[in-house]
Enzyme design. Structure first.
Site, PDB file in Angstrom:
ATOM      1  N   ASP A   1       4.180  -7.963  -3.454  1.00 33.85           N
ATOM      2  CA  ASP A   1       3.330  -6.658  -3.107  1.00 33.85           C
ATOM      3  C   ASP A   1       1.713  -7.076  -3.171  1.00 33.85           C
ATOM      4  O   ASP A   1       1.053  -6.327  -3.456  1.00 33.85           O
ATOM      5  CB  ASP A   1       3.655  -5.823  -4.429  1.00 33.85           C
TER       6      ASP A   1
ATOM      7  N   ASN B   1       6.180  -4.319   4.422  1.00 34.67           N
ATOM      8  CA  ASN B   1       6.845  -3.492   3.419  1.00 34.67           C
ATOM      9  C   ASN B   1       6.073  -2.288   3.003  1.00 34.67           C
ATOM     10  O   ASN B   1       4.869  -2.127   3.257  1.00 34.67           O
ATOM     11  CB  ASN B   1       6.931  -4.613   2.412  1.00 34.67           C
TER      12      ASN B   1
ATOM     13  N   HIS C   1       5.017   0.231  -0.136  1.00 32.39           N
ATOM     14  CA  HIS C   1       4.995   0.197  -1.577  1.00 32.39           C
ATOM     15  C   HIS C   1       4.292   1.459  -1.965  1.00 32.39           C
ATOM     16  O   HIS C   1       3.127   1.795  -1.420  1.00 32.39           O
ATOM     17  CB  HIS C   1       4.272  -1.142  -2.077  1.00 32.39           C
TER      18      HIS C   1
ATOM     19  N   SER D   1       0.751   2.336   0.195  1.00 32.95           N
ATOM     20  CA  SER D   1       0.410   0.962   1.128  1.00 32.95           C
ATOM     21  C   SER D   1       1.331   0.671   1.950  1.00 32.95           C
ATOM     22  O   SER D   1       2.434   0.362   1.563  1.00 32.95           O
ATOM     23  CB  SER D   1      -0.113  -0.095  -0.004  1.00 32.95           C
TER      24      SER D   1
HETATM   25  C1  GRF Z   1      10.098   4.515  -1.210  1.00 35.84           C
HETATM   26  O1  GRF Z   1       9.318   5.073  -2.333  1.00 35.84           O
HETATM   27  C2  GRF Z   1       9.424   3.039  -0.764  1.00 35.84           C
HETATM   28  O2  GRF Z   1       7.944   3.211  -1.124  1.00 35.84           O
HETATM   29  C3  GRF Z   1       9.937   2.170  -1.979  1.00 35.84           C
HETATM   30  O3  GRF Z   1      11.260   2.728  -2.348  1.00 35.84           O
HETATM   31  C4  GRF Z   1      11.404   3.944  -2.017  1.00 35.84           C
HETATM   32  C5  GRF Z   1      12.486   4.106  -0.995  1.00 35.84           C
HETATM   33  O4  GRF Z   1      12.683   5.352  -0.529  1.00 35.84           O
HETATM   34  N1  GRF Z   1       9.678   0.981  -1.758  1.00 35.84           N
HETATM   35  P1  GRF Z   1      13.686   5.542   0.723  1.00 35.84           P
HETATM   36  O5  GRF Z   1      14.923   4.574   0.563  1.00 35.84           O
HETATM   37  O6  GRF Z   1      13.069   5.191   2.100  1.00 35.84           O
HETATM   38  O7  GRF Z   1      14.212   6.940   0.489  1.00 35.84           O
END
Ligand code: GRF
Length: 215
Positions: free
Chosen positions: A147, A109, A111, A138
């Protein structure tokens, strides 16, 4: 070009800019995107995948009576596709313990915070409100702890005095697009594993911050 023998499935819920970074990187890296799955029919990321002839599936969570039923359908679809790695890229559903244990050590994932700071949502707003001088992103293995799985890599950005939530989000997102393909390629080349709940790179246990990646 490296061998593309690691098949990944990317899970999305929205715009998919991280998916786009993975698609772009996959053209000259050691992993291949076998499918993109969205829990939202309207996610723009689906169009990004279709543009590149990547198979897409929609598993709409609103059509399931319970979280477990959704997880089960998702798990079955992924098992059918049979990827080596599942990459969550802006996937806004919490995955239950049955799903996570089915694919243990094979789910990543991204985050948008420097974990363990600010797990959960609204990370940029919370970082601003807390008066953080530094913020970031991260990449971690997914465990049942939301998370809270072992961190593999982080990248930091400064928080500027005049930053809005959008300014900060954009600065972090730029780093996300660099760090995520890099971590996926570590996994694809067999350098990265989760063992006994720890992230291991080149057989060494990573520190709690993971590797600090500088582009
Ligand atoms: C990103 O900031 C990711 O870290 C978070 O959600 C957002 C998704 O953006 N989990 P995208 O759909 O990849 O543009």
């Amino acid at each position: 070009m490296e061998q593309t023998n690691c098949h990944i499935v990317v899970l999305i819920s929205g715009s998919g800019t991280n998916l786009q970074a993975l698609i772009d990187a996959s053209l000259s890296s050691n992993f291949k995107i076998s499918a993109v799955i969205s829990n939202r029919p309207g996610a723009f990321g689906l169009q990004r995948a279709q543009r590149d002839d990547i198979p897409t599936r929609v598993i709409d969570h609103t059509e399931f009576a319970s979280r477990d039923d959704f997880d089960k359908a998702l798990g079955e679809t992924i098992e059918e596709i049979g990827p080596e790695l599942i990459v969550l890229a802006g996937f806004m559903r919490i995955l239950g313990s049955d799903f996570v244990s089915l694919f243990e050590g094979r789910i990543l994932n991204i985050h948008p915070s420097l974990l363990p700071k600010f797990p959960g949502i609204n990370t940029h707003q919370r970082a601003l409100e807390a008066g953080e001088k530094e913020h970031g992103v991260s990449v971690h293995f997914v465990t049942v702890d939301l998370d809270g799985g072992p961190v593999i890599a982080q990248e930091r950005v400064p928080v500027l005095k005049e930053d809005t939530i959008d300014d900060l989000a954009a600065r972090v997102l730029e780093k996300e697009h660099i760090i995520y393909p890099k971590v996926v390629s570590w996994f694809a080349s067999g350098r990265l594993q989760m063992q006994a709940g720890k992230a291991m790179l080149d057989h060494e246990e990573l520190p709690p911050t993971g590797v600090i990646v500088h582009p």
